[in-house]
Design a protein around this motif. Sequence first.
Motif, mmCIF file in Angstrom:
data_model
loop_
_atom_site.group_PDB
_atom_site.id
_atom_site.type_symbol
_atom_site.label_atom_id
_atom_site.label_comp_id
_atom_site.label_asym_id
_atom_site.label_seq_id
_atom_site.Cartn_x
_atom_site.Cartn_y
_atom_site.Cartn_z
ATOM 1 N N ARG A 48 5.116 -1.224 -6.956
ATOM 2 C CA ARG A 48 4.164 -0.394 -6.219
ATOM 3 C C ARG A 48 3.530 -1.181 -5.077
ATOM 4 O O ARG A 48 3.278 -0.638 -4.006
ATOM 5 C CB ARG A 48 3.083 0.118 -7.166
ATOM 6 N N LEU A 49 3.271 -2.472 -5.300
ATOM 7 C CA LEU A 49 2.653 -3.303 -4.275
ATOM 8 C C LEU A 49 3.729 -4.097 -3.539
ATOM 9 O O LEU A 49 4.597 -4.705 -4.159
ATOM 10 C CB LEU A 49 1.629 -4.245 -4.905
ATOM 11 N N LEU A 50 3.646 -4.079 -2.215
ATOM 12 C CA LEU A 50 4.651 -4.711 -1.371
ATOM 13 C C LEU A 50 4.009 -5.769 -0.484
ATOM 14 O O LEU A 50 2.900 -5.564 0.011
ATOM 15 C CB LEU A 50 5.308 -3.658 -0.474
ATOM 16 N N ASN A 51 4.724 -6.871 -0.273
ATOM 17 C CA ASN A 51 4.210 -7.836 0.689
ATOM 18 C C ASN A 51 4.442 -7.287 2.091
ATOM 19 O O ASN A 51 5.038 -6.220 2.264
ATOM 20 C CB ASN A 51 4.822 -9.234 0.482
ATOM 21 N N LYS A 52 3.991 -8.008 3.094
ATOM 22 C CA LYS A 52 4.025 -7.502 4.474
ATOM 23 C C LYS A 52 5.463 -7.186 4.919
ATOM 24 O O LYS A 52 5.733 -6.138 5.506
ATOM 25 C CB LYS A 52 3.393 -8.531 5.405
ATOM 26 N N LYS A 53 6.379 -8.071 4.622
ATOM 27 C CA LYS A 53 7.779 -7.885 5.018
ATOM 28 C C LYS A 53 8.403 -6.694 4.289
ATOM 29 O O LYS A 53 9.113 -5.890 4.883
ATOM 30 C CB LYS A 53 8.572 -9.163 4.742
ATOM 31 N N GLN A 54 8.111 -6.560 2.992
ATOM 32 C CA GLN A 54 8.625 -5.432 2.218
ATOM 33 C C GLN A 54 8.047 -4.106 2.710
ATOM 34 O O GLN A 54 8.751 -3.107 2.780
ATOM 35 C CB GLN A 54 8.298 -5.610 0.731
ATOM 36 N N TYR A 88 11.370 -0.807 9.363
ATOM 37 C CA TYR A 88 11.240 -1.765 10.461
ATOM 38 C C TYR A 88 11.606 -3.173 9.995
ATOM 39 O O TYR A 88 11.344 -3.538 8.857
ATOM 40 C CB TYR A 88 9.815 -1.775 11.015
ATOM 41 N N LYS A 89 12.164 -3.945 10.900
ATOM 42 C CA LYS A 89 12.489 -5.339 10.600
ATOM 43 C C LYS A 89 11.293 -6.247 10.859
ATOM 44 O O LYS A 89 11.161 -7.299 10.266
ATOM 45 C CB LYS A 89 13.677 -5.809 11.441
ATOM 46 N N THR A 90 10.413 -5.849 11.758
ATOM 47 C CA THR A 90 9.254 -6.660 12.117
ATOM 48 C C THR A 90 7.990 -6.085 11.472
ATOM 49 O O THR A 90 7.858 -4.873 11.308
ATOM 50 C CB THR A 90 9.082 -6.727 13.651
ATOM 51 N N THR A 91 7.064 -6.972 11.133
ATOM 52 C CA THR A 91 5.830 -6.542 10.473
ATOM 53 C C THR A 91 4.775 -6.051 11.457
ATOM 54 O O THR A 91 3.720 -5.585 11.037
ATOM 55 C CB THR A 91 5.239 -7.700 9.635
ATOM 56 N N ASN A 135 -0.263 -1.373 13.671
ATOM 57 C CA ASN A 135 -0.465 -0.134 14.417
ATOM 58 C C ASN A 135 -0.753 1.076 13.521
ATOM 59 O O ASN A 135 -0.915 2.174 14.022
ATOM 60 C CB ASN A 135 0.768 0.152 15.281
ATOM 61 N N LEU A 136 -0.789 0.856 12.219
ATOM 62 C CA LEU A 136 -1.045 1.945 11.281
ATOM 63 C C LEU A 136 -2.388 1.726 10.600
ATOM 64 O O LEU A 136 -2.836 0.597 10.427
ATOM 65 C CB LEU A 136 0.060 2.004 10.220
#
Length: 98
Positions: A13-19, A26-29, A34-35
């Motif tokens: 349920r919890l994702l790191n920035k890259k995930q 998106y490939k970039t974080t 922007n959200l």
Amino acid sequence: MTRVDSQPVITPRLLNKKQAAAYLGYKTTIILENLDIRPISIATVGGRYRELYDRIAIDRYLDSQSGISNIGEIVSIEEDDPDEAFRRWDEGRKAHAA
């Protein structure tokens, strides 16, 4: 003979920035800046903190942006019927068109 692992795949349920960026496609974080989605700070061993993004919060934010649901509306994931949620969304869409 190969052993087949019968353990179910668990989606975190919890994702790191890259995930989280990958979850959004998106490939970039940079997209996360922007959200209007804030990470949760989770304490780890050694008193450090990790910032993780809630997958459900991301889904709800996207739903609110696409008009599927109101972000202020609290809906229990376990109790919400997808057909009923769609019916409410469709009624709201029709009311806006009128």
